[in-house]
Scaffold this motif. Structure first.
Motif, short mmCIF file in Angstrom:
data_model
loop_
_atom_site.label_atom_id
_atom_site.label_comp_id
_atom_site.label_asym_id
_atom_site.label_seq_id
_atom_site.Cartn_x
_atom_site.Cartn_y
_atom_site.Cartn_z
N THR A 96 10.93 10.49 -1.03
CA THR A 96 10.65 9.09 -1.31
C THR A 96 9.60 8.93 -2.41
N LYS A 117 -2.83 12.23 12.29
CA LYS A 117 -1.67 11.36 12.05
C LYS A 117 -0.64 11.52 13.15
N GLN A 140 2.23 5.61 5.49
CA GLN A 140 2.89 4.30 5.40
C GLN A 140 4.41 4.42 5.30
N MET A 141 4.87 5.25 4.35
CA MET A 141 6.32 5.30 4.09
C MET A 141 7.05 6.09 5.16
N SER A 188 7.75 7.89 -5.69
CA SER A 188 7.82 6.60 -6.40
C SER A 188 8.43 6.75 -7.78
N GLU A 214 1.91 11.65 -3.38
CA GLU A 214 2.66 11.62 -4.65
C GLU A 214 2.10 12.67 -5.61
N ASP A 238 3.27 16.05 10.19
CA ASP A 238 2.25 15.75 9.17
C ASP A 238 1.26 16.90 9.20
N LYS A 240 4.64 18.48 -3.32
CA LYS A 240 6.00 18.22 -2.83
C LYS A 240 6.85 19.49 -2.98
N1 LIG Z 1 2.90 3.21 -0.44
C1 LIG Z 1 3.86 2.69 -1.19
O1 LIG Z 1 3.85 1.48 -1.52
C2 LIG Z 1 5.02 3.54 -1.61
C3 LIG Z 1 6.22 2.93 -1.97
C4 LIG Z 1 7.32 3.73 -2.33
C5 LIG Z 1 7.18 5.11 -2.35
N2 LIG Z 1 5.98 5.67 -2.02
C6 LIG Z 1 5.88 7.14 -2.06
O2 LIG Z 1 5.99 7.64 -0.73
C7 LIG Z 1 5.23 8.86 -0.61
C8 LIG Z 1 4.23 8.71 0.53
O3 LIG Z 1 3.39 7.60 0.24
P1 LIG Z 1 2.56 6.85 1.40
O4 LIG Z 1 2.13 5.56 0.79
O5 LIG Z 1 3.32 6.87 2.66
O6 LIG Z 1 1.30 7.81 1.53
P2 LIG Z 1 0.27 7.91 2.75
O7 LIG Z 1 -0.99 8.41 2.16
O8 LIG Z 1 0.26 6.67 3.56
O9 LIG Z 1 0.93 9.04 3.66
C9 LIG Z 1 1.09 10.35 3.20
C10 LIG Z 1 1.08 11.25 4.43
O10 LIG Z 1 1.40 12.58 4.01
C11 LIG Z 1 0.46 13.47 4.57
N3 LIG Z 1 0.32 14.54 3.61
C12 LIG Z 1 -0.28 14.50 2.42
N4 LIG Z 1 -0.15 15.67 1.79
C13 LIG Z 1 0.56 16.47 2.62
C14 LIG Z 1 1.02 17.78 2.52
N5 LIG Z 1 0.77 18.53 1.44
N6 LIG Z 1 1.75 18.25 3.53
C15 LIG Z 1 2.00 17.49 4.62
N7 LIG Z 1 1.57 16.23 4.79
C16 LIG Z 1 0.86 15.73 3.77
C17 LIG Z 1 -0.82 12.71 4.80
O11 LIG Z 1 -1.57 13.26 5.89
C18 LIG Z 1 -0.28 11.32 5.13
O12 LIG Z 1 -0.08 11.15 6.51
C19 LIG Z 1 4.60 9.10 -1.97
O13 LIG Z 1 5.42 9.96 -2.69
C20 LIG Z 1 4.59 7.70 -2.59
O14 LIG Z 1 4.58 7.72 -4.00
C21 LIG Z 1 4.90 4.94 -1.63
#
Ligand SMILES: NC(=O)c1ccc[n+]([C@@H]2O[C@H](COP(=O)([O-])OP(=O)(O)OC[C@H]3O[C@@H](n4cnc5c(N)ncnc54)[C@H](O)[C@@H]3O)[C@@H](O)[C@H]2O)c1
Length: 358
Positions: free
Chosen positions: A161, A85, A60-61, A163, A136, A80, A141
């Protein structure tokens, strides 16, 4: 899968954006602060020297942020760990872009491009800035940043990014302390206008300045968070509210529908025009003090997830993605809720623009 490129036209010149890209943000700074885009050194070319941005994690982000960079003229490398993805990325990014074209307007700069990176090494070798958008989880990370050792050696910049995880700890454990800045984008990132920019204890001021300039260059409003506290500014405020919302439902004071209705149609309605502190000044601080004297002791001060939330998660009632959460999403339409949310944000952005023009 093989790497692929699709672009709008010619890429911007090395080190910056195309000449037609606006340097001024769409919004006014608060009174007393310089206008965004008018500060000394805000020429993005010289302030950031960033041309290519590696987005790690295109959920998403990551997808939403990638769209922002590309539409501001940057070269975006997308990676990714999940190949599916990457395979579906183009469709998702094109859909976000056409939604923006239809509801917001054309990109602010030409020349942006996407490139799918089949291997993280492409980002490690090439990106001027690498952005963490993965799950997260502090350990994962840190692992991601550790695997970008080449970029560290090249002194590329790093942003995350997260949270609300600690930027200082993430930097220390990954050896990126002096290059890492928190950039808390809000969801949906392609629409939300503000990014919290978080300085770790060991992040040099000039590194933070370069990231602030980057955020301005994509037309967003950076807010500097001076101390690396969990949840930064926005998530501290939001989760205090969400904890109380769950508490009200858990203790039977009101249904989820009515808690949401009160939030949306009372303080939610005026939140764009006046923030909480300004609003308190409008109300009068003597009254606020009198209310706090009897009310604060009764609010939830839980220091762990509330039972109601634990119960829902235990049952795998995780919200839209599993069909049930506080609401029954088998009868409600999750897509319609997202569309309603996004159309409302666009209208509110127009209202902010109106404030700017006044
Ligand atoms: N969704 C929200 O509302 C929101 C808002 C602000 C910040 N964030 C933060 O943004 C970050 C991503 O959140 P999101 O909602 O986009 O998550 P998401 O689950 O939609 O996407 C995460 C992506 O990262 C990939 N991934 C996961 N682990 C991985 C790894 N070890 N190596 C490589 N790729 C990996 C997954 O395949 C996925 O495509 C998090 O840190 C989250 O806390 C999220």
């Amino acid at each position: 899968m093989s790497a692929a490129v699709w672009r709008e036209s010619e890429p911007p010149r090395r080190g910056g954006r195309t000449p037609d890209a606006p340097l001024k943000s769409r919004f006014k700074s608060p009174p007393g602060l310089p206008e965004i885009g008018e500060e000394e050194g805000d020429d993005v070319d010289s302030a950031t020297s960033i041309r290519s941005i590696g987005v790690c994690g295109i959920g998403q982000m990551g997808s939403g942020a990638a769209v922002c960079y590309k539409r501001a003229g940057y070269r975006v490398l997308l990676w990714d760990q999940d190949e599916r993805k990457l395979d579906s990325a183009r469709g998702r990014l094109d859909a976000l872009e056409s939604w923006l074209d239809d509801h917001v307007g054309p990109p602010s700069a030409s020349g942006g491009e996407y490139r799918l990176a089949a291997d993280l090494r492409e980002i490690d070798d090439e990106a001027d800035l690498a952005m963490d958008c993965i799950v997260e989880d502090m350990d994962r990370k840190v692992q991601l940043l550790l695997s970008l050792a080449g970029a560290v050696r090249r002194k590329a910049l790093f942003i995350t990014t997260t949270s609300g995880l600690g930027i200082t700890r993430m930097g220390r454990e990954s050896g990126t302390s002096e290059l890492l800045v928190g950039t808390h984008f809000w969801n949906p990132p392609h629409l939300m206008p503000l990014v919290e920019v978080v300085r770790g204890e060991n992040t040099p001021a000039e590194v933070v300045d370069r990231v602030v300039a980057l955020i301005e260059s994509i037309g967003k409003i950076p807010v500097r968070v001076n101390r690396d506290v969990p949840g930064f500014i926005g998530n501290r405020l939001l989760h205090a509210l969400w904890r109380e919302a769950i508490h009200l439902v858990q203790t039977g004071v009101a249904s989820p529908e009515d808690v949401d209705r009160v939030a949306r149609l009372t303080f939610g309605l005026r939140a764009l025009a006046v923030g909480p502190l300004e609003n308190m000044d409008l109300v009068g601080l003597d009254l606020i003090k009198r209310i706090h004297e009897y009310l604060l002791a009764d609010l939830s001060a839980a220091s762990a997830p509330l039972e109601e939330l634990e119960r829902l998660v235990e049952r795998q009632d995780l919200g839209v993605k599993t069909g049930k959460g506080f609401y029954d999403w088998r009868v409600r339409d999750g897509k319609e809720a997202i569309d309603r949310r996004d159309r409302q944000i666009v209208r509110q952005l127009a209202f902010l623009k109106e404030l700017e023009d006044r």
